[in-house]
Design a protein around this motif. Structure first.
Motif, PDB file in Angstrom:
ATOM      1  N   PRO A   1       0.805  -1.226   0.000  1.00 16.12           N
ATOM      2  CA  PRO A   1       0.000   0.000   0.000  1.00 16.12           C
ATOM      3  C   PRO A   1       0.846   1.289   0.000  1.00 16.12           C
ATOM      4  CG  PRO A   1      -0.628  -1.464   1.812  1.00 16.12           C
ATOM      5  CD  PRO A   1       0.627  -2.007   1.244  1.00 16.12           C
TER       6      PRO A   1
ATOM      7  N   LYS B   1       0.741   2.964  -3.181  1.00 14.71           N
ATOM      8  CA  LYS B   1      -0.635   3.074  -3.694  1.00 14.71           C
ATOM      9  C   LYS B   1      -1.463   3.898  -2.696  1.00 14.71           C
ATOM     10  CE  LYS B   1       0.205  -1.589  -5.537  1.00 14.71           C
ATOM     11  NZ  LYS B   1       1.385  -2.009  -4.755  1.00 14.71           N
ATOM     12  N   GLN B   2      -2.208   3.211  -1.803  1.00 21.12           N
ATOM     13  CA  GLN B   2      -3.160   3.912  -0.938  1.00 21.12           C
ATOM     14  C   GLN B   2      -2.504   4.873   0.054  1.00 21.12           C
ATOM     15  OE1 GLN B   2      -2.882   0.638  -1.434  1.00 21.12           O
ATOM     16  NE2 GLN B   2      -4.858  -0.330  -1.816  1.00 21.12           N
TER      17      GLN B   2
ATOM     18  N   SER C   1      -1.134   7.930  -1.972  1.00 23.17           N
ATOM     19  CA  SER C   1      -2.216   8.768  -2.521  1.00 23.17           C
ATOM     20  C   SER C   1      -2.980   9.489  -1.419  1.00 23.17           C
ATOM     21  CB  SER C   1      -3.197   7.922  -3.329  1.00 23.17           C
ATOM     22  OG  SER C   1      -3.979   7.120  -2.460  1.00 23.17           O
TER      23      SER C   1
ATOM     24  N   ALA D   1      -5.307   7.866   0.307  1.00 25.14           N
ATOM     25  CA  ALA D   1      -6.592   7.155   0.470  1.00 25.14           C
ATOM     26  C   ALA D   1      -6.635   6.415   1.811  1.00 25.14           C
ATOM     27  CB  ALA D   1      -6.808   6.179  -0.679  1.00 25.14           C
ATOM     28  N   TRP D   2      -5.489   6.003   2.308  1.00 23.06           N
ATOM     29  CA  TRP D   2      -5.420   5.308   3.601  1.00 23.06           C
ATOM     30  C   TRP D   2      -4.641   6.152   4.602  1.00 23.06           C
ATOM     31  CZ3 TRP D   2      -3.782  -0.559   3.251  1.00 23.06           C
ATOM     32  CH2 TRP D   2      -4.752  -1.277   2.528  1.00 23.06           C
TER      33      TRP D   2
ATOM     34  N   ARG E   1      -3.414   2.184   8.705  1.00 23.10           N
ATOM     35  CA  ARG E   1      -4.122   1.076   8.039  1.00 23.10           C
ATOM     36  C   ARG E   1      -3.162   0.094   7.373  1.00 23.10           C
ATOM     37  NH1 ARG E   1      -9.157   2.173   3.995  1.00 23.10           N
ATOM     38  NH2 ARG E   1      -9.401  -0.039   3.483  1.00 23.10           N
TER      39      ARG E   1
ATOM     40  N   THR F   1       0.496   6.924  -9.097  1.00 21.11           N
ATOM     41  CA  THR F   1      -0.110   7.523  -7.900  1.00 21.11           C
ATOM     42  C   THR F   1       0.186   9.024  -7.841  1.00 21.11           C
ATOM     43  OG1 THR F   1       0.188   5.432  -6.749  1.00 21.11           O
ATOM     44  CG2 THR F   1      -0.266   7.348  -5.382  1.00 21.11           C
TER      45      THR F   1
ATOM     46  N   ASP G   1      -0.804  -2.500  -9.293  1.00 21.83           N
ATOM     47  CA  ASP G   1      -1.960  -1.639  -9.588  1.00 21.83           C
ATOM     48  C   ASP G   1      -1.430  -0.308 -10.096  1.00 21.83           C
ATOM     49  OD1 ASP G   1      -3.313  -3.690  -8.341  1.00 21.83           O
ATOM     50  OD2 ASP G   1      -3.645  -2.572  -6.479  1.00 21.83           O
TER      51      ASP G   1
END
Ligand SMILES: Cc1cc2nc3c(=O)[nH]c(=O)nc-3n(C[C@H](O)[C@H](O)[C@H](O)COP(=O)(O)OP(=O)(O)OC[C@H]3O[C@@H](n4cnc5c(N)ncnc54)[C@H](O)[C@@H]3O)c2cc1C
Length: 399
Positions: free
Chosen positions: A54, A57-58, A61, A63-64, A68, A170, A332
């Motif tokens: 993550p 990615k998350q 970005s 998003a998390w 998390r 990202t 991803d």
């Protein structure tokens, strides 16, 4: 090469060095298989074990929330009944007495030692200490990069591999103009071959990423202690406010130098992931003999970590079985999810066996010498997984 353990009984004490995915998975597998002995996990990071996929990615970005990415809750960690020693690096190993020495002066002895120290990012000459230059391996790296990107106009990512391409995708969602630089002709050219890397190049261009590929990167330019650009082999300089260097990683084995273990692009192990009697390696740091492929391999991907940890735990507890996984990774990028099962050797023949390229949903099958070596899904995870059974891993002819 086959290393015999000198003590067939389950060890009374296990020491795991490296408190991340591979280390934690080994502890969990040991407990799942009923091991009730003492376990200590030594890690140099201060964070409790967290997951790395993550981070590009998350977490990058936004998003998390960073928390998390934690692999387990505090309660789950406590339930493992393992002593977690964090923030203290291993600095030496004596395989004969199975003793690990740490930076703070601890001396940890065990009957079985599991090396799970992963890899460290490679860097460019002159990168250290230069403001605006990042690598991405740890949670702290991800948070620092995110902060830099939020105020940045021009990002250059050095490296067209999986990590570089993910970071570029990202980063585009955060605002800056993004350029990828690297010597290969297209993103992931080494990992997925020309057909899919060509499609990835199209995808990145459509989403506004500038690809300056096919030229080596010579180094960085700086002004007043801050990075100002990336110098290509052609002499051209790509201006940058922030640079991410994603040019691969090296196994974290410096602390093992002088231990007598064989170190060659990782901790070299037999087919049971054993580096010496009572000493094992797992995860990104391990280079073991894959019996079906007939050679040493080292994988840097998340699924291998869990599978290999299970295999190593079984061997520690007395099983005698080789570790022979079908390699697997996913990536991803933007709204595309790619899964790669098996191997895609250079020059492999490729055909699309489900879906179609134009719809950007397909499964591609790769063959070498008429044998299926790999299957790739582009936004077709289930279908690609089902075709995994077609993969036949074998040593090259004459091996
Ligand atoms: C940003 C990012 C995104 C990724 N995305 C994907 C993905 O999409 N798909 C996929 O399949 N894989 C992905 N991966 C790869 C995957 O995360 C790794 O394969 C996995 O994290 C490896 O786990 P590990 O425990 O072997 O090593 P690591 O996660 O590197 O952990 C090793 C730990 O050991 C510690 N350590 C090192 N030296 C010492 C020492 N001397 N003493 C004590 N501790 C030490 C390190 O600090 C670290 O905490 C990604 C990796 C990164 C970095």
């Amino acid at each position: 090469m086959r290393i015999e353990d000198d003590n067939a009984a389950a060890p009374a004490r296990v020491l795991v060095v490296g408190a991340s995915a591979a280390g934690l998975s080994t502890v969990e597998a040991l407990r799942r298989k009923g091991y009730r002995g003492e376990i200590t996990v030594l890690g140099d990071e201060l964070h409790a074990p967290y997951d790395r996929p993550p981070l590009s990615k998350q977490v990058l970005s936004g998003a998390w929330e960073p928390a998390r990415a934690a692999l387990r809750t505090q309660e789950m960690l406590a339930a493992l009944e393992a002593e977690l020693v964090l923030g203290d690096p291993a600095v030496a190993l004596d395989p004969a007495t199975r003793t690990v020495h740490t930076g703070s002066g601890r001396e940890l002895r065990a009957d079985a030692i599991v090396i799970a120290t992963g890899v460290r990012p490679r860097t460019l000459p002159g990168q250290d200490g230069l403001a605006g230059v990042h690598v991405l391996r740890t949670l702290d790296d991800a948070l620092a990069l995110r902060t830099s990107l939020l105020g940045c106009a021009r990002l250059v990512v050095v490296g067209e591999g999986v990590l570089g391409a993910e970071i570029a995708a990202t980063a585009r969602t955060l605002g800056p103009a993004v350029t990828i630089a690297g010597p290969l002709p297209a993103p992931l050219a080494l990992q997925v071959g020309p057909l899919v890397s060509g499609l990835l190049a199209e995808l990145h261009r459509e989403r506004g990423v500038v690809l300056r590929l096919g030229a080596g990167v010579e180094g960085l330019t700086a002004e007043d202690g801050r990075v100002a650009g990336v110098r290509l082999g052609t002499g051209e300089v790509l201006p940058a406010d922030v640079v991410v260097v994603a040019i691969g990683a090296s196994p974290a084995t410096q602390w093992l130098e002088g231990s007598g273990l064989r170190l060659d692009n990782g901790v070299v192990c037999d087919s049971r992931c054993r580096a010496a009697p009572g000493i094992y390696a797992v995860g990104d740091v391990a280079r073991w003999h894959h019996e079906q492929l007939g050679r040493l391999i080292r994988l840097e991907n998340r699924t291998n970590v869990t599978e290999q940890a299970g295999a190593v735990a079984a061997v520690i507890l007395g099983a005698d079985q080789p570790y022979v996984p079908v390699p697997y990774f996913w990536t991803d990028q933007f709204d595309v999810k790619i899964q790669v099962h098996g191997l895609i050797p250079a020059g492999a023949e490729v055909d699309v066996v489900e879906g179609d390229l134009a719809a950007r949903r397909f499964v591609a099958r790769y063959r070498s010498d008429g044998v299926v070596t790999g299957v790739l899904g582009w936004n077709m995870p289930k279908q690609s997984r089902l075709r995994r059974a077609e993969i036949a891993l074998s040593a090259p002819a004459g091996h």
